[in-house]
Design a protein around this motif. Structure first.
Motif, PDB file in Angstrom:
ATOM      1  N   LEU B  51       1.240  -1.103   0.091  1.00 31.19           N
ATOM      2  CA  LEU B  51      -0.096  -0.306   0.219  1.00 31.19           C
ATOM      3  C   LEU B  51       0.891   1.116   0.134  1.00 31.19           C
ATOM      4  CD1 LEU B  51      -2.587  -1.012   2.552  1.00 31.19           C
ATOM      5  CD2 LEU B  51      -2.776  -0.757   0.388  1.00 31.19           C
ATOM      6  N   GLU B  52       2.227   1.105  -1.082  1.00 33.88           N
ATOM      7  CA  GLU B  52       2.427   2.208  -1.080  1.00 33.88           C
ATOM      8  C   GLU B  52       3.280   2.617   0.287  1.00 33.88           C
ATOM      9  OE1 GLU B  52      -0.256   5.308  -2.458  1.00 33.88           O
ATOM     10  OE2 GLU B  52      -0.684   3.706  -2.882  1.00 33.88           O
ATOM     11  N   GLU B  53       4.033   1.996   1.300  1.00 34.99           N
ATOM     12  CA  GLU B  53       4.693   2.191   1.522  1.00 34.99           C
ATOM     13  C   GLU B  53       6.139   1.290   2.317  1.00 34.99           C
ATOM     14  OE1 GLU B  53       1.644   4.100   5.463  1.00 34.99           O
ATOM     15  OE2 GLU B  53       3.800   3.178   6.216  1.00 34.99           O
ATOM     16  N   ARG B  54       6.919   1.950   2.339  1.00 31.07           N
ATOM     17  CA  ARG B  54       8.110   0.734   2.173  1.00 31.07           C
ATOM     18  C   ARG B  54       8.016  -0.042   3.452  1.00 31.07           C
ATOM     19  NH1 ARG B  54      14.352   1.820   2.256  1.00 31.07           N
ATOM     20  NH2 ARG B  54      13.318   3.746   0.878  1.00 31.07           N
ATOM     21  N   VAL B  55       7.980  -1.366   3.894  1.00 36.45           N
ATOM     22  CA  VAL B  55       8.214  -2.600   4.782  1.00 36.45           C
ATOM     23  C   VAL B  55       9.037  -3.231   4.831  1.00 36.45           C
ATOM     24  CG1 VAL B  55       5.127  -2.725   4.319  1.00 36.45           C
ATOM     25  CG2 VAL B  55       6.655  -4.026   3.071  1.00 36.45           C
ATOM     26  N   GLU B  56       9.652  -3.451   4.052  1.00 40.08           N
ATOM     27  CA  GLU B  56      11.147  -4.178   4.047  1.00 40.08           C
ATOM     28  C   GLU B  56      12.371  -3.575   3.271  1.00 40.08           C
ATOM     29  OE1 GLU B  56      10.493  -6.481   5.254  1.00 40.08           O
ATOM     30  OE2 GLU B  56      12.573  -8.101   4.820  1.00 40.08           O
ATOM     31  N   ASN B  57      13.111  -2.928   4.349  1.00 36.84           N
ATOM     32  CA  ASN B  57      14.036  -2.997   3.198  1.00 36.84           C
ATOM     33  C   ASN B  57      15.576  -3.923   3.846  1.00 36.84           C
ATOM     34  OD1 ASN B  57      16.780  -1.986   2.679  1.00 36.84           O
ATOM     35  ND2 ASN B  57      16.092  -0.184   3.148  1.00 36.84           N
ATOM     36  N   ASN B  58      16.409  -5.371   2.924  1.00 35.17           N
ATOM     37  CA  ASN B  58      16.440  -5.201   3.759  1.00 35.17           C
ATOM     38  C   ASN B  58      18.865  -5.646   3.221  1.00 35.17           C
ATOM     39  OD1 ASN B  58      14.942  -7.989   3.852  1.00 35.17           O
ATOM     40  ND2 ASN B  58      15.153  -8.652   1.692  1.00 35.17           N
ATOM     41  N   SER B  59      18.646  -4.618   4.202  1.00 36.80           N
ATOM     42  CA  SER B  59      20.399  -3.884   3.727  1.00 36.80           C
ATOM     43  C   SER B  59      20.801  -3.568   2.621  1.00 36.80           C
ATOM     44  CB  SER B  59      21.667  -5.221   4.254  1.00 36.80           C
ATOM     45  OG  SER B  59      20.734  -5.483   6.057  1.00 36.80           O
ATOM     46  N   VAL B  60      20.456  -3.612   1.917  1.00 34.54           N
ATOM     47  CA  VAL B  60      20.597  -2.789   0.270  1.00 34.54           C
ATOM     48  C   VAL B  60      21.818  -1.695   0.566  1.00 34.54           C
ATOM     49  CG1 VAL B  60      19.665  -2.041  -1.794  1.00 34.54           C
ATOM     50  CG2 VAL B  60      18.482  -3.789  -0.758  1.00 34.54           C
ATOM     51  N   PRO B  61      22.180  -1.022  -0.005  1.00 35.92           N
ATOM     52  CA  PRO B  61      22.928  -0.001   0.235  1.00 35.92           C
ATOM     53  C   PRO B  61      22.075   0.922  -0.594  1.00 35.92           C
ATOM     54  CG  PRO B  61      24.272  -1.797  -1.275  1.00 35.92           C
ATOM     55  CD  PRO B  61      22.886  -2.831  -0.847  1.00 35.92           C
ATOM     56  N   SER B  62      22.890   2.706   0.139  1.00 33.53           N
ATOM     57  CA  SER B  62      22.040   3.397  -0.384  1.00 33.53           C
ATOM     58  C   SER B  62      21.931   3.848  -1.768  1.00 33.53           C
ATOM     59  CB  SER B  62      22.535   4.359   0.814  1.00 33.53           C
ATOM     60  OG  SER B  62      23.863   5.212   0.502  1.00 33.53           O
ATOM     61  N   ARG B  63      22.827   3.242  -2.319  1.00 34.63           N
ATOM     62  CA  ARG B  63      22.769   3.549  -3.588  1.00 34.63           C
ATOM     63  C   ARG B  63      21.640   2.919  -4.827  1.00 34.63           C
ATOM     64  NH1 ARG B  63      27.246   0.067  -2.952  1.00 34.63           N
ATOM     65  NH2 ARG B  63      27.257  -2.125  -4.033  1.00 34.63           N
ATOM     66  N   GLU B  67      11.111   3.796  -5.139  1.00 38.25           N
ATOM     67  CA  GLU B  67      10.154   4.632  -4.848  1.00 38.25           C
ATOM     68  C   GLU B  67       8.793   4.683  -5.410  1.00 38.25           C
ATOM     69  OE1 GLU B  67      10.147   8.191  -7.516  1.00 38.25           O
ATOM     70  OE2 GLU B  67       8.185   8.520  -6.430  1.00 38.25           O
ATOM     71  N   CYS B  68       7.972   3.994  -4.786  1.00 35.36           N
ATOM     72  CA  CYS B  68       6.743   3.772  -5.029  1.00 35.36           C
ATOM     73  C   CYS B  68       5.387   5.036  -5.236  1.00 35.36           C
ATOM     74  CB  CYS B  68       5.657   2.509  -3.976  1.00 35.36           C
ATOM     75  SG  CYS B  68       4.839   1.985  -4.592  1.00 35.36           S
ATOM     76  N   PRO B  69       5.018   5.355  -5.744  1.00 32.27           N
ATOM     77  CA  PRO B  69       4.555   6.353  -5.741  1.00 32.27           C
ATOM     78  C   PRO B  69       2.538   6.287  -5.736  1.00 32.27           C
ATOM     79  CG  PRO B  69       5.446   6.595  -7.550  1.00 32.27           C
ATOM     80  CD  PRO B  69       6.140   5.478  -6.800  1.00 32.27           C
ATOM     81  N   ASN B  70       2.732   5.265  -6.056  1.00 33.84           N
ATOM     82  CA  ASN B  70       1.150   4.684  -6.379  1.00 33.84           C
ATOM     83  C   ASN B  70       1.644   3.213  -6.555  1.00 33.84           C
ATOM     84  OD1 ASN B  70       0.945   4.018  -8.808  1.00 33.84           O
ATOM     85  ND2 ASN B  70       0.995   5.864  -9.588  1.00 33.84           N
ATOM     86  N   SER B  71       0.030   2.495  -6.051  1.00 31.43           N
ATOM     87  CA  SER B  71       0.090   1.101  -5.476  1.00 31.43           C
ATOM     88  C   SER B  71       0.457   0.013  -7.221  1.00 31.43           C
ATOM     89  CB  SER B  71      -1.271   0.351  -5.485  1.00 31.43           C
ATOM     90  OG  SER B  71      -2.039   1.383  -6.530  1.00 31.43           O
ATOM     91  N   SER B  72       0.446   1.344  -8.471  1.00 31.43           N
ATOM     92  CA  SER B  72       0.343   0.735  -9.154  1.00 31.43           C
ATOM     93  C   SER B  72       2.415   0.410  -9.878  1.00 31.43           C
ATOM     94  CB  SER B  72      -0.356   0.944 -10.889  1.00 31.43           C
ATOM     95  OG  SER B  72      -2.139   0.966 -10.575  1.00 31.43           O
ATOM     96  N   HIS B  73       2.543   1.399  -9.646  1.00 28.15           N
ATOM     97  CA  HIS B  73       4.216   2.024 -10.231  1.00 28.15           C
ATOM     98  C   HIS B  73       4.860   1.729  -9.189  1.00 28.15           C
ATOM     99  CE1 HIS B  73       1.488   3.933 -12.531  1.00 28.15           C
ATOM    100  NE2 HIS B  73       2.387   3.286 -14.136  1.00 28.15           N
ATOM    101  N   LEU B  74       6.350   1.227  -9.674  1.00 23.15           N
ATOM    102  CA  LEU B  74       7.657   0.993  -8.914  1.00 23.15           C
ATOM    103  C   LEU B  74       8.796   0.899  -8.739  1.00 23.15           C
ATOM    104  CD1 LEU B  74       8.469  -0.039  -5.611  1.00 23.15           C
ATOM    105  CD2 LEU B  74       9.157  -2.355  -6.446  1.00 23.15           C
ATOM    106  N   PHE B  75       9.250   1.829  -8.746  1.00 24.26           N
ATOM    107  CA  PHE B  75      11.086   2.886  -9.152  1.00 24.26           C
ATOM    108  C   PHE B  75      11.844   1.812  -8.023  1.00 24.26           C
ATOM    109  CE2 PHE B  75       9.311   5.287 -12.788  1.00 24.26           C
ATOM    110  CZ  PHE B  75       7.684   5.678 -12.184  1.00 24.26           C
TER     111      PHE B  75
END
Lengths: 109, 115
Positions: B51-63, B67-75
């Motif tokens: 629902l457009e909120e980040r719920v998991e970030n598996n120790s991914v580097p900041s590079r 971004e999830c502007p809406n439920s249909s798109h993910l960048f």
């Protein structure tokens, strides 16, 4: 040692043969997924199961929670079944999904 | 015909470039995922959005910046990557993010090469 181990890593079969791929895991899980990845990268989610057995066409997936083991069977294999099959386990504690290394299957006509 | 599309399908970039990967799902799903698949390594889950909120970030580097502007798109925004970041980046979606990770539908992936 990985938490999720698949065997064999590679498998070659003749068309029509029965194929079995195994997945063993070392932690308690909530659910297990079987995925199919075709050459070129496309991935299809085949099954999600937490107990017993599921069947879809010529594919059958079973899981034994006590033994921490799952199998994916392909009956009457066909060259179009050639793909990498990936097992993934989900743990509610930590909300974590862990993948096996995949089994590369080649079915020859 | 997959309900999850990814663009571009192939991308070559230098270490100083900034680029973005795009994923779009036409399935009405509420959860979306980014995965990384390196050669000879298991799939790695990078990010999960519900629902457009980040719920998991598996120790991914900041590079790597999702971004999830809406439920249909993910960048996935990429900045100052390293050659070891070269991989197949897969997007997936599912109806909901249940406690057992709902059946996921995958896009075709973007094959990224970092020079």
């Amino acid at each position: 040692k990985n938490e999720v181990e698949q065997s064999p890593q590679n498998l070659t079969a003749q068309e029509g043969e029965f194929i079995t791929i195994n997945c063993s895991y070392s932690v308690g899980i909530s659910a297990l997924h079987w995925l199919q990845q075709h050459p070129g990268g496309g991935i299809v989610s085949l099954f999600m199961l937490s107990s017993g057995k599921k069947k879809h066409g010529r594919l059958i997936a079973t899981i034994n929670i006590q033994e921490k083991h799952s199998s994916l069977h392909i009956t009457a294999s066909h060259p179009r079944d050639s793909a990498v099959y990936i097992c993934a386990v989900y743990k509610a504690a930590g909300n974590k999904l862990t993948f096996g290394g995949g089994t590369r299957v080649l079915v020859k006509p | 015909e997959t309900g999850v599309t990814q663009t571009p399908r192939h991308l070559v970039m230098g270490m100083t470039n900034k680029k973005s990967l795009k994923c779009e799902q036409h399935l009405g799903h509420n959860a979306m995922y980014w995965y990384k698949q390196s050669a000879k390594k298991p799939l790695e889950l990078m990010f999960v959005y519900s629902l457009e909120e980040r719920v998991e970030n598996n120790s991914v580097p900041s590079r790597f910046s999702p971004e999830c502007p809406n439920s249909s798109h993910l960048f996935l925004h990429l900045h100052t990557l390293q050659p070891e970041d070269s991989a197949l980046y897969l997007c997936a979606s599912s109806q909901d993010l249940t406690t057992s990770w709902d059946t996921q539908y995958f896009g075709p992936g973007t094959r990224l090469t970092v020079l």
